[in-house]
Design an enzyme around this catalytic site. Sequence first.
Site: not given
Length: 927
Positions: A617, A894-896
Amino acid sequence: MLNFGGQTRRRVVNLGTRNRSTSKKDILQRAEQERKLRAEDRKREEAVRAIQRSFRKRLDLKRFFNSPTYQNLNARQNLSQVIVFRSRLLDYGIPEARLSDILSSIKEYSQSFEGTVGNSALIDLLKHYQNDDLLSQTLQALNLDKQYFSINKFIEDGIIPFLINIKPNGLSSDNANVLCQLLYSQRTKNSDSWLINFLQTIEPDYNLFQCVVNYHLFPERFQTFTNGSNLLNNLCFIDYNIPHDTSKPFASMILEVLLNLNESEFQFMPYSEHIVDKTFIERILKFTTQKETTSSSYPPVKIVDIILKISKNTEVKNNILMILLAKQSFNTLLYEGLLKLDQGINNVKDMPAEYRITRELTRLYLQFATDADLLSQTHTSYLPLPLVKLLTHILKEITFNTLWNGRSNDTFSKKEPTVDPSLEIKDELSLLTQLYLRDSRGHFFSAEDKNFWCVTENSFIDVNLYPILIQYEELFQKEMNIGIISDIYEKRNDILNKLLKEKYHGIMSRPFRKLSILIKSPFFIPFNQRVDYFYFLIETDRHAMGYDNIMNWLTPDTFGETASMPIVGGRRSATISREHVLEDAMDAYNYGSDLKAKLSVTFVNEFGREEGIDGGGVTKEFLTSVIEEGFKNDSNLNFFTTNEMHELFPKATTTFESLKVIMFLGKIVGKCLYDHILVDLTFANFFLKTLLIGVDHLTIDDLRSFDSTLYDNLIQLLNMSDEELIALDLTFETMNMFYPDRIIELIPHGSEIKVNKQNVLQYVWKLSQYKLRSIAKPASYKFLEGLSSIIPQHWFGMFNTVDFQMLISGGHKPIDINDLKNNTEYGGFERNNPTIKYFWEVLEEFSDTEKREFLRFVTSVPQAPLKGFSALEPKFGIRNGGEDELDRLPTASTCVNLLKLPDYMNKALLRQKLLYAITSGARFDLS
């Protein structure tokens, strides 16, 4: 032999090595050579004697013909002399006055002389005259009895050589009248083919052609001529120069000649060029569309088709097409003709005239017609949309059948060059691609049928392309040139043909044909399938580069000049300041293909280091931040500008620093494509087209996306009269794009050439090309250089500009909340939980902007994945943030792609908190 010293000295004689004996063969050869020499000597001597005899005979005859005795011969003797000596009389120096007396004396006798020798002698005299002084007397001496006089022999052996000899002075009006009287007397309804020979062979002569018109010396039918170029030239000379009664069917003669032309051998001559003038075209159209002639042997569509075929000059052809565009009655004939077209015809060579003309009209019309023009049905100059749609159906059928089914003998022999089926439909492919681009914007055809362009047959769709795609890519990479390929079309075709030869041994299998279609006309393949191929190529490249294997990063050889860059967990790591994202990004990642690797980004803001583990993210936010700064926000940079529709394209610049940044931004866009990250960018169509197929394929239509005001003004010029254009006082020059105080000439001596109706299309074309090329070079090419360092240039071939924009930004299609809902995973929540129920209701009620802000909040990208939320990796998830602290805002990772949502149990509160969270501009440091 004794010398003076008394000693003997031997004499040495060099006898050589020649064999002193002579063979019988040698003796016979020498004898034969001597006989030949004696024979040649005798021939020379005989020739000398013959010349002497002829010279003496000539001198004797010359003395005789000038003697008083000869002048007292009677009519019978004079005719005998003419029959015996014929044109040699002129060589013997008979004065013109004496020859005139001879012709006068034999007039009555020769007119009744039986046999053909008298006429033959007079015709022989005729063809050697150098002027027309004796023409009338010679014609009057002819015996016109049908059994002795051959009009064909008279024309071929007498009149035609005579007219050639007296050129350029031509005939006097009296002699022209005498000749035409004779010709008229020989004309019959059953036999007038000699008139064709006469008219197709002679050169333009005003007096002669005036009499030809007066006596109406034209054949009943023009169907058997051999020299159509000269015949048409003569008819056009008469039409243009000789007064004639227009009520007579003179125009039909020209039409009949056109209908029977051998088009491959036809050459324009000074007067036949008259048939491509506007006044003549309009006159012919008016003549051929009259009710009494439309169903006759002069079909207007076929005549226009022939004129277009023989008009090799592109500018001339375009002028004719411009005239046709304004003729609604003619366009109706085209439409009716295409409706009757046999659906079984798939060979371009067998297509009727209606097809060829409609194809050329559409090609020209698309160069200057706006999308609104295509939809409009009110203006008389508009090409009817039903006609364009009907043509598009035909083009689709021809193109697909040629590429997919081909011919029965579509194999490649190693002894013969590859026969590329697409060469036969080159014009069809080009026009169909243009129509597809227009429809992608305006949905003229696909509004009612979403699968209008795609081929939905399972036998085509189900063909597995992945194995041959790998082979094609391997071959392309093997022969890949460094840098940008100037003609990517030609390069792709070369690799395709090489693949056919080396891997498939000349057999055009189904996978090969589908690959050919993907390269040449990709719109036949559904967009989602093409996206699959594109992503497949990326994954193949990622695997080949070793970016999916951490161990490959441990070798120093991999680093090259980027060895000093820190590596964290198999990633390229960098620390980026929030204040200088673009500058720091260029310092960290502007090396070779580093951006293809996984990135590890740590942001630093005014409070220091932003903590958090980048699961992807942060990288997405980094890339979108670079794009935001480089393309949009910082007005001090100004590397890109926008058109009136707020679409981006690079500024015309040549400075090293600007081009360096533009190239890096191309890399960033390439990285987003490589990692399947959609970005909020909308590029101008002409700029995308430059990236895809190069500047050489830009047209007038592409100017619209650069400067719509300039485009509209130029289109107005095309609709102006000659008087209006002259009043504007335009010349072939314009302001320099890079140095506004300088002037550029669009053509040699352009500042001295005024724009008029004849050259206005050339002016519009030249100005459009200069404007677009100035933008494309070097700025657009630098962007392409950066982009292609991440995504190979030839991969773009499966997309057009609209597709490519979709690939970059998702095309701003509406957010499908049901799709997101069906592809969501929950943690700590059940699907029927009240908070989850309220959440989806609130999301449905959001505006489009709010939905995009929500997507940006949870995924860092404001667009849905191209293939829907089922393609989002990892899946969107909602985790229970607890029910104890309801004052907390929703947060996201947001990374996942994870939303941490407190269990509000209240719809109004959930809406308030969610809206505040997604509009606060918070980033990773918030959660």
